[in-house]
Enzyme design. Structure first.
Site, short mmCIF file in Angstrom:
data_model
loop_
_atom_site.label_atom_id
_atom_site.label_comp_id
_atom_site.label_asym_id
_atom_site.label_seq_id
_atom_site.Cartn_x
_atom_site.Cartn_y
_atom_site.Cartn_z
N THR A 136 64.91 -58.47 44.61
CA THR A 136 65.54 -58.85 45.86
C THR A 136 65.99 -60.31 45.79
OG1 THR A 136 64.26 -57.29 47.20
CG2 THR A 136 65.10 -59.22 48.33
N SER A 137 67.21 -60.58 46.20
CA SER A 137 67.75 -61.94 46.30
C SER A 137 67.69 -62.61 44.91
CB SER A 137 66.99 -62.72 47.37
OG SER A 137 67.60 -63.94 47.63
N SER A 138 66.92 -63.68 44.75
CA SER A 138 66.82 -64.30 43.43
C SER A 138 66.35 -63.27 42.40
CB SER A 138 65.83 -65.48 43.49
OG SER A 138 65.82 -66.18 42.29
#
Ligand SMILES: *[C@@H]1O[C@H](CO)[C@@H](O)[C@H](O)[C@H]1NC(C)=O
Ligand SMILES: *[C@@H]1O[C@H](CO)[C@@H](O)[C@H](O)[C@H]1NC(C)=O
Length: 368
Positions: A136-138
């Site tokens: 998720t995300s990074s």
């Protein structure tokens, strides 16, 4: 009968006492970036188990991703292993910006994570045809980087709110590329594909199939990154960006549109969904061929076929899996791990109790 009942009660107590937990592994081999390795091995494991590598967001930890996503619960249910890598950098973003991490065996965090996976494959005699990655995300950025740098290691990937592999390049370790984050790194599918291919020059073998999630209301990692990431994998797999084979409304859940480019690439775009995009564990497992056990279906690889895994009997837990739900509406409080501030942020700035709004960087504050 009474004695039997007593005996089984005692047995279940023992089972609870022995329940699997998140465990740190410190000796997984060369670890050039100093990333930390945590692993969750459920009590009941498939023979030659599958492995899912689950990668946290900025400010995240292995434990936060372990408790905050459905993967460990699903691992209990289906008998696969989950590796939770943990970023060694302040702010806990992943390094998806240095030349080292964007290069196969280049000595960055991507190399450290590949080492964790290799170590776990050996240690647990895992099925090399059922090795997966999600983030998720990074962690989604790293998922795309791993798909480009270690295409031979992973069979399928799911990336939530990330950017194309290479888009976050800054030439520094764990840098923040605001041009990319803000959706201003725009290129053709050929250019994006080449960026990915250059991370492992000369490689012509199978590649993980990619599932790319993003929300249209993401103001941390702008939604243009969905389009650019789809272009990248379209270019790699030989699809034509903009011409999906199928477009399915309200799939896999209400408000999401699923773009099927072919068996190797699917995009899932959530209307009104922010950076706080929920992990859809069941949908991910359906993408990760054979992770549930039973009939392992080797797909993209020409290597030796997988050993048939034993089928686990029905799930040991009755807890329902948290799947996709409506995004946090604006004008209220952000939930745990939700964004609560930063440049360009127009959503809620207070956090649901007991979480506090914590600054990660100028662009991202999160409820922790
Ligand atoms: C950010 O990444 C883009 C490619 O996505 C690149 O063109 C740009 O130079 C990078 N910015 C910095 C500061 O390195
Ligand atoms: C990006 O993709 C989304 C979802 O398919 C689409 O609605 C949007 O128009 C695309 N943006 C651009 C600039 O093509």
């Amino acid at each position: 009968m009474k004695l039997n009942n007593l005996a089984s009660s005692l047995l279940s107590l023992v089972a609870v006492a022995d329940a699997a937990s998140l465990t740190q592994v410190t000796n997984f081999g060369s670890n050039p970036s100093g990333a930390r390795m945590y692993i969750y091995v459920p009590d009941r494991l498939q023979t030659n188990p599958p492995i899912l590598t689950a990668i946290h967001y900025c400010t995240g930890t292995a434990n936060a991703f372990y408790t905050g996503t459905p993967y460990a619960r699903l691992a209990d249910q289906y008998g696969f292993i989950v590796i939770y890598p943990e970023s060694p950098y302040s702010g806990s973003c992943w390094d998806v910006s240095s030349r080292a991490t964007l290069t196969r065996d280049g000595g960055g965090s991507s190399t450290s994570i590949a080492q964790m996976v290799r170590w776990a494959i050996e240690r647990y005699n895992a099925d090399r045809n059922r090795i997966f990655v999600a983030g998720t995300s990074s962690g989604a950025m790293m998922t795309n980087v791993l798909a480009a740098t270690y295409p031979d290691l992973f069979k399928a990937a799911a990336a939530y709110a990330g950017v194309p592999a290479g888009c976050f390049y800054t030439g520094t370790v764990a840098g923040w590329n605001s041009t990319c984050a803000n959706g201003q790194s725009i290129a053709s599918q050929q250019v994006w594909a080449q960026t990915a291919l250059d991370m492992y020059p000369g490689y012509t073998g199978p590649r993980p199939k990619m599932m790319i999630y993003h929300g249209s209301a993401d103001t941390t990692i702008y939604p243009q990154n969905f389009n650019e990431t789809m272009k990248q994998w379209c270019g790699v797999f030989g699809y034509t960006y903009g011409s999906p084979q199928q477009t399915l409304a309200n799939t896999p859940s209400a408000g999401y549109t699923k773009y099927v480019y072919g068996e190797n690439l699917v995009g899932i775009y959530g209307s009104g969904v922010t950076h706080n995009i929920p992990v859809n564990g069941e949908n991910d497992l359906n993408w990760f061929d054979g992770i549930k056990g039973g009939s392992s279906t080797p797909t993209t690889t020409a290597v030796t076929s997988s050993v048939p895994s034993t089928t686990l009997s029905t799930s040991t837990r009755t807890t329902t899996t948290s799947s996709t739900s409506a995004p946090t509406p604006t004008g209220c409080t952000s939930q745990r791990w939700g964004q609560c501030g930063g440049i360009g942020w127009t959503g809620c700035t207070t956090c649901a109790s007991p979480w506090t709004c914590t600054k990660l960087n100028d662009w991202y504050y999160q409820c922790l």
